[in-house]
Design a protein around this motif. Structure first.
Motif, PDB file in Angstrom:
ATOM      1  N   SER A   1      37.061  65.041  64.151  1.00  0.00           N
ATOM      2  CA  SER A   1      37.589  66.401  64.194  1.00  0.00           C
ATOM      3  C   SER A   1      36.519  67.398  63.753  1.00  0.00           C
ATOM      4  O   SER A   1      36.397  68.491  64.318  1.00  0.00           O
ATOM      5  CB  SER A   1      38.812  66.545  63.283  1.00  0.00           C
ATOM      6  N   THR A   2      35.749  67.018  62.734  1.00  0.00           N
ATOM      7  CA  THR A   2      34.683  67.887  62.253  1.00  0.00           C
ATOM      8  C   THR A   2      33.676  68.181  63.369  1.00  0.00           C
ATOM      9  O   THR A   2      33.177  69.291  63.500  1.00  0.00           O
ATOM     10  CB  THR A   2      33.945  67.215  61.074  1.00  0.00           C
ATOM     11  N   MET A   3      33.411  67.145  64.186  1.00  0.00           N
ATOM     12  CA  MET A   3      32.490  67.315  65.307  1.00  0.00           C
ATOM     13  C   MET A   3      33.187  67.922  66.525  1.00  0.00           C
ATOM     14  O   MET A   3      32.553  68.178  67.534  1.00  0.00           O
ATOM     15  CB  MET A   3      31.909  65.957  65.713  1.00  0.00           C
ATOM     16  N   ARG A   4      34.484  68.083  66.411  1.00  0.00           N
ATOM     17  CA  ARG A   4      35.319  68.518  67.533  1.00  0.00           C
ATOM     18  C   ARG A   4      35.135  67.575  68.728  1.00  0.00           C
ATOM     19  O   ARG A   4      34.990  68.003  69.876  1.00  0.00           O
ATOM     20  CB  ARG A   4      34.977  69.954  67.924  1.00  0.00           C
TER      21      ARG A   4
ATOM     22  N   MET B   1      30.461  78.958  44.352  1.00  0.00           N
ATOM     23  CA  MET B   1      29.457  78.406  45.255  1.00  0.00           C
ATOM     24  C   MET B   1      30.160  77.806  46.471  1.00  0.00           C
ATOM     25  O   MET B   1      31.188  77.151  46.371  1.00  0.00           O
ATOM     26  CB  MET B   1      28.688  77.338  44.487  1.00  0.00           C
ATOM     27  N   THR B   2      29.618  78.063  47.645  1.00  0.00           N
ATOM     28  CA  THR B   2      30.246  77.502  48.840  1.00  0.00           C
ATOM     29  C   THR B   2      29.699  76.101  49.089  1.00  0.00           C
ATOM     30  O   THR B   2      28.529  75.816  48.888  1.00  0.00           O
ATOM     31  CB  THR B   2      29.949  78.364  50.078  1.00  0.00           C
ATOM     32  N   HIS B   3      30.601  75.243  49.546  1.00  0.00           N
ATOM     33  CA  HIS B   3      30.186  73.888  49.904  1.00  0.00           C
ATOM     34  C   HIS B   3      29.555  73.889  51.279  1.00  0.00           C
ATOM     35  O   HIS B   3      29.790  74.778  52.081  1.00  0.00           O
ATOM     36  CB  HIS B   3      31.395  72.958  49.898  1.00  0.00           C
ATOM     37  N   LEU B   4      28.783  72.828  51.546  1.00  0.00           N
ATOM     38  CA  LEU B   4      28.209  72.674  52.873  1.00  0.00           C
ATOM     39  C   LEU B   4      29.335  72.517  53.900  1.00  0.00           C
ATOM     40  O   LEU B   4      29.349  73.169  54.937  1.00  0.00           O
ATOM     41  CB  LEU B   4      27.310  71.429  52.879  1.00  0.00           C
ATOM     42  N   LEU B   5      30.277  71.652  53.544  1.00  0.00           N
ATOM     43  CA  LEU B   5      31.426  71.445  54.427  1.00  0.00           C
ATOM     44  C   LEU B   5      32.676  71.454  53.584  1.00  0.00           C
ATOM     45  O   LEU B   5      32.736  70.790  52.552  1.00  0.00           O
ATOM     46  CB  LEU B   5      31.315  70.093  55.147  1.00  0.00           C
ATOM     47  N   GLU B   6      33.629  72.228  54.006  1.00  0.00           N
ATOM     48  CA  GLU B   6      34.905  72.210  53.297  1.00  0.00           C
ATOM     49  C   GLU B   6      36.037  72.083  54.305  1.00  0.00           C
ATOM     50  O   GLU B   6      36.218  72.943  55.162  1.00  0.00           O
ATOM     51  CB  GLU B   6      35.072  73.475  52.451  1.00  0.00           C
ATOM     52  N   VAL B   7      36.753  70.980  54.211  1.00  0.00           N
ATOM     53  CA  VAL B   7      37.875  70.743  55.108  1.00  0.00           C
ATOM     54  C   VAL B   7      39.138  71.090  54.337  1.00  0.00           C
ATOM     55  O   VAL B   7      39.328  70.635  53.212  1.00  0.00           O
ATOM     56  CB  VAL B   7      37.888  69.259  55.554  1.00  0.00           C
ATOM     57  N   LYS B   8      39.972  71.924  54.948  1.00  0.00           N
ATOM     58  CA  LYS B   8      41.173  72.378  54.245  1.00  0.00           C
ATOM     59  C   LYS B   8      42.410  72.117  55.086  1.00  0.00           C
ATOM     60  O   LYS B   8      42.549  72.656  56.181  1.00  0.00           O
ATOM     61  CB  LYS B   8      41.098  73.889  54.016  1.00  0.00           C
TER      62      LYS B   8
ATOM     63  N   GLU C   1      41.481  74.113  58.456  1.00  0.00           N
ATOM     64  CA  GLU C   1      40.191  74.756  58.667  1.00  0.00           C
ATOM     65  C   GLU C   1      39.099  73.749  58.363  1.00  0.00           C
ATOM     66  O   GLU C   1      39.256  72.888  57.499  1.00  0.00           O
ATOM     67  CB  GLU C   1      40.025  75.936  57.701  1.00  0.00           C
ATOM     68  N   ILE C   2      37.996  73.866  59.105  1.00  0.00           N
ATOM     69  CA  ILE C   2      36.819  73.053  58.814  1.00  0.00           C
ATOM     70  C   ILE C   2      35.682  74.053  58.621  1.00  0.00           C
ATOM     71  O   ILE C   2      35.135  74.571  59.592  1.00  0.00           O
ATOM     72  CB  ILE C   2      36.516  72.072  59.962  1.00  0.00           C
TER      73      ILE C   2
ATOM     74  N   PRO D   1      30.591  80.681  55.586  1.00  0.00           N
ATOM     75  CA  PRO D   1      31.264  79.547  56.208  1.00  0.00           C
ATOM     76  C   PRO D   1      31.800  79.897  57.587  1.00  0.00           C
ATOM     77  O   PRO D   1      32.309  81.003  57.796  1.00  0.00           O
ATOM     78  CB  PRO D   1      32.408  79.238  55.249  1.00  0.00           C
ATOM     79  N   LYS D   2      31.656  78.944  58.494  1.00  0.00           N
ATOM     80  CA  LYS D   2      32.162  79.149  59.847  1.00  0.00           C
ATOM     81  C   LYS D   2      33.255  78.111  60.096  1.00  0.00           C
ATOM     82  O   LYS D   2      33.078  76.941  59.790  1.00  0.00           O
ATOM     83  CB  LYS D   2      31.020  78.938  60.832  1.00  0.00           C
ATOM     84  N   ASP D   3      34.375  78.571  60.630  1.00  0.00           N
ATOM     85  CA  ASP D   3      35.479  77.640  60.873  1.00  0.00           C
ATOM     86  C   ASP D   3      35.278  76.920  62.216  1.00  0.00           C
ATOM     87  O   ASP D   3      35.418  77.513  63.277  1.00  0.00           O
ATOM     88  CB  ASP D   3      36.810  78.405  60.878  1.00  0.00           C
ATOM     89  N   LEU D   4      34.942  75.640  62.142  1.00  0.00           N
ATOM     90  CA  LEU D   4      34.638  74.886  63.358  1.00  0.00           C
ATOM     91  C   LEU D   4      35.869  74.650  64.228  1.00  0.00           C
ATOM     92  O   LEU D   4      35.755  74.415  65.427  1.00  0.00           O
ATOM     93  CB  LEU D   4      33.996  73.536  63.011  1.00  0.00           C
ATOM     94  N   VAL D   5      37.057  74.720  63.617  1.00  0.00           N
ATOM     95  CA  VAL D   5      38.270  74.521  64.410  1.00  0.00           C
ATOM     96  C   VAL D   5      38.385  75.612  65.464  1.00  0.00           C
ATOM     97  O   VAL D   5      38.870  75.389  66.565  1.00  0.00           O
ATOM     98  CB  VAL D   5      39.519  74.506  63.499  1.00  0.00           C
ATOM     99  N   ARG D   6      37.883  76.801  65.107  1.00  0.00           N
ATOM    100  CA  ARG D   6      38.012  77.926  66.025  1.00  0.00           C
ATOM    101  C   ARG D   6      36.727  78.229  66.802  1.00  0.00           C
ATOM    102  O   ARG D   6      36.658  79.193  67.545  1.00  0.00           O
ATOM    103  CB  ARG D   6      38.479  79.174  65.263  1.00  0.00           C
ATOM    104  N   ALA D   7      35.708  77.390  66.626  1.00  0.00           N
ATOM    105  CA  ALA D   7      34.443  77.620  67.328  1.00  0.00           C
ATOM    106  C   ALA D   7      34.602  77.274  68.807  1.00  0.00           C
ATOM    107  O   ALA D   7      35.390  76.417  69.178  1.00  0.00           O
ATOM    108  CB  ALA D   7      33.338  76.765  66.709  1.00  0.00           C
TER     109      ALA D   7
END
Lengths: 307, 351
Positions: free
Chosen positions: B53-56, B1-8, B69-70, B79-85
């Motif tokens: 950082s999550t909000m950039r 199951m994917t999490h809503l937010l996963e910071v790695k 990755e966020i 999942p979308k990586d917000l770091v690269r958005a």
């Protein structure tokens, strides 16, 4: 709101009274008099002049008469140098010219300075910021008596675009207005940049970012009002300073404004004219400061007017 | 199951004249829908920077996300990586899918704009609502966060409201677009205690009603105890312990967490118990010690602590069927993990 404006204007009266008292006494305390010349003047001529301008009366009597005249009839006395002219006539002739020059200069200064400052703040530490601030530094450092001949040299004598001097058509306005405006624009640019930088770093701008607003909306809707407050508070004294400071511009461009008359009246010991013009300047400064207070209320809702 | 937010493995560093400040230095956590993750730590531990950082919203320069990755899964999508958005993509996510509440409601609302404007602009931007429709929705939102007489308050300026009311307005503003993730950065720190309780109540209600995932950042363990389902303890840019809230409080395994718990008074305490402070100061983030950053203050320090930052160690499984940690090394949702070389829990808790 209206009550505040009326109350604020009423507070000007005692201050203005103090200014009037000081200038009236001070010009008369300075050594020399309006009719002292190198040549010996016959005693009866001097006595006649002193009698005409009531200079032989004690200073307290002169002051009382002058004040009563000013309050009851708005008369500021006769000029001691320009024969058969009253001070209010001379001010009536020259003040509109100075005001026109000053208002245009202020408009141009804000139009150039504010966007430059905002640009510097929004693009902080980039080449745009550096160029804008270098220009502002230059504008502050170059005095008007250097700027004016340079402008004349380039735009009037080399390019033949604009007239050298005098006060006739709108084309005569351009160079003096630019000359009066540029140093003020430079100062406004620095104020605007500093004000915007402070607001851009504030918590509520971070909140605006967190809402997903675009940079343009953040600057125009959220940051501009607060960032412009330092500029607004400068405009009051800035405008008065522009009028007083314009005497250099008026002299170089041969403009019949009030600044020139002020300087000449001091040199001529034209007591009444000096006191009259100083009073007008004082009044203008106080009115423009009152205008700033009112403008603050419009910009910042936290300002309480009812004290 | 994917999490809503996963910071790695998130690393956010600030490049200053005094050197590189490693504000966040390799942090991983996740949040699910309807769950509150509490991130605790003292000032400068990197908890705020990790959420910004999550909000950039890291000021760039001097800050930069240098690694990690966020991953954000909106509406159960991939999942979308917000770091690269891109900035444009972030603008459409901020305030709409991820919303944020800040610490100080006195300074976080714009003093120059009416509350109505500050609320409706969010709806105009993300929901294409205008005029009376946006007004109605704004007033409805103020009602739901418990602002009395909302239609009259709607056109007030922020300074006309009390601190607690302003924080309610902030929360209303954050919830306008029904976000999936809510980041609350010290939401109650600037408020007095009775108002604190009401605000926490409000956040808990939102979690239960609209299943919003919450990242709750605080230095106040009491706040975490009230609200958080799971807790991550941060120290000097790292997470040192993470797990279900109850376990972290009852059975802490990291010397820092143990120290934190001891330095806080409790109502049910034996009166003779003395509060025990953690000796020393947090390290400067630009001059971190080698290995574990807590080592200079740690009473349990081992030679290995100077060598390396300890690897993740599972203390307890959240899911009983995966009890044998050696057979299934992946970290599960409810696992209690600690980053410490000292494995003997009695030594840690006795120190």
């Amino acid at each position: 709101m209206l009550a505040f404006i009326v109350r604020r204007l009423l507070t000007i009266i005692p201050t203005l009274f103090l200014v009037a008292t000081f200038v009236f006494v001070l010009v008369r305390l300075a050594p020399g008099g309006p009719f002292d010349t190198e040549r010996e003047v016959p005693a009866e001529v001097k006595a006649a002049l002193d009698a005409k301008f009531r200079l032989s009366d004690p200073i307290s009597v002169q002051y009382k008469d002058w004040l009563v005249g000013a309050v009851t009839t708005g008369s500021l006395g006769p000029s001691m140098k320009y024969h058969n002219r009253t001070v209010e006539e001379l001010i009536g002739m020259t003040l509109p010219v100075s005001m026109e020059l000053g208002l245009w200069a202020m408009l141009v200064a804000v139009a150039i300075g504010a966007p430059l400052g905002v640009l510097g703040a929004v693009r902080q530490n980039t080449w745009k910021d550096s160029v804008a601030m270098a220009a502002a530094m230059l504008g502050i450092s170059v005095p008007r008596f250097v700027l004016a001949p340079l402008l004349v040299l380039v735009f009037a004598l080399k390019l033949y675009w604009l007239p050298v001097a005098r006060w006739e058509s709108w084309r005569h306005l351009v160079l003096p207005v630019i000359c009066a405006a540029l140093p003020m624009a430079a100062y406004i640019a620095r104020l605007a940049r500093a004000g915007m930088l402070e607001v851009i770093r504030s918590d509520f701008v971070r909140t605006a970012r967190a809402k997903g607003l675009s940079e343009r909306v953040i600057i125009t809707r959220h940051a501009l009002k607060g960032g412009m407050l330092p500029v607004v508070s400068f405009l009051g004294p800035g405008f008065a300073g522009l009028l007083v400071g314009s005497l250099v511009v008026e002299k170089i461009f041969d403009i019949p404004g009030m600044g020139r008359y002020l300087v000449e009246s001091v040199l001529n010991k034209d007591y009444n004219l000096t006191a009259g013009i100083a009073l007008v300047y004082g009044g203008l400064l106080m009115v423009s400061n009152a205008a700033v207070d009112v403008a603050y209320k419009f910009l910042d809702p936290r300002v309480e007017l009812d004290r | 199951m994917t999490h809503l937010l996963e910071v790695k493995g998130l690393k956010t560093h600030f490049f200053t004249e005094e050197g590189v400040v490693r504000a966040v230095d390799g942090v991983s956590y996740h949040v699910s829908r309807g769950e509150v993750l509490g991130i605790v730590g003292e000032s400068g531990s990197g908890k705020s920077v990790s959420s910004l950082s999550t909000m950039r919203l890291i000021p760039e320069p001097p800050g930069r996300i240098v690694a990690g990755e966020i991953l954000f899964s909106s509406k159960g999508g991939p999942p979308k990586d917000l770091v690269r958005a891109s900035e444009r993509e972030m603008q459409s996510i901020r305030g709409d899918r991820i919303a944020m509440i800040f610490q100080d409601p006195m300074t976080s609302l714009n003093p120059y704009l009416r509350i109505s404007r500050q609320l409706t602009e969010v709806l105009e931007l993300h929901k294409n609502m205008k005029g009376s429709e946006a007004r109605a929705r704004g007033i409805e939102m103020l009602t739901s966060v418990g602002i009395p007489d909302p239609s009259r308050r709607f056109d007030d300026y922020p300074h006309q409201l009390s601190g607690g009311m302003r924080q309610r307005v902030m929360i209303a503003m954050a919830l306008l677009c029904d976000p999936e993730l809510l980041i609350a950065d010290e939401p109650t720190t600037a408020l007095d205690v009775t108002i604190q309780a009401q605000i926490l109540e409000l956040i808990a209600e939102r979690r239960d009603l609209s299943k919003v995932g919450v990242v709750l950042i605080t230095h106040d363990l009491g706040v975490v105890a009230r609200l958080a389902d799971r807790v991550a303890v941060m120290y000097a840019g790292r997470i040192v312990e993470q797990g279900p809230a109850q376990r972290i409080f009852e059975d802490p395994r990291h010397p820092y967490t143990v120290g934190l718990a001891r330095s806080i008074p409790r109502l049910d305490d034996d009166r003779s118990r003395r509060l025990v402070p953690i000796q020393g100061m947090p390290p400067s983030l630009s001059k971190l010690p080698s290995g574990c950053p807590f080592r200079p203050r740690c009473k349990n320090a081992l030679p290995a602590c100077a060598e390396s930052f300890p690897a993740e160690r599972v203390v307890a499984r959240g899911d009983e069927t995966r009890a044998d940690a050696s057979r299934d090394p992946a970290i599960g949702v409810g696992d209690h993990v600690v980053f410490c070389h000292e494995e003997d829990k009695d030594k840690v808790q006795a120190s």
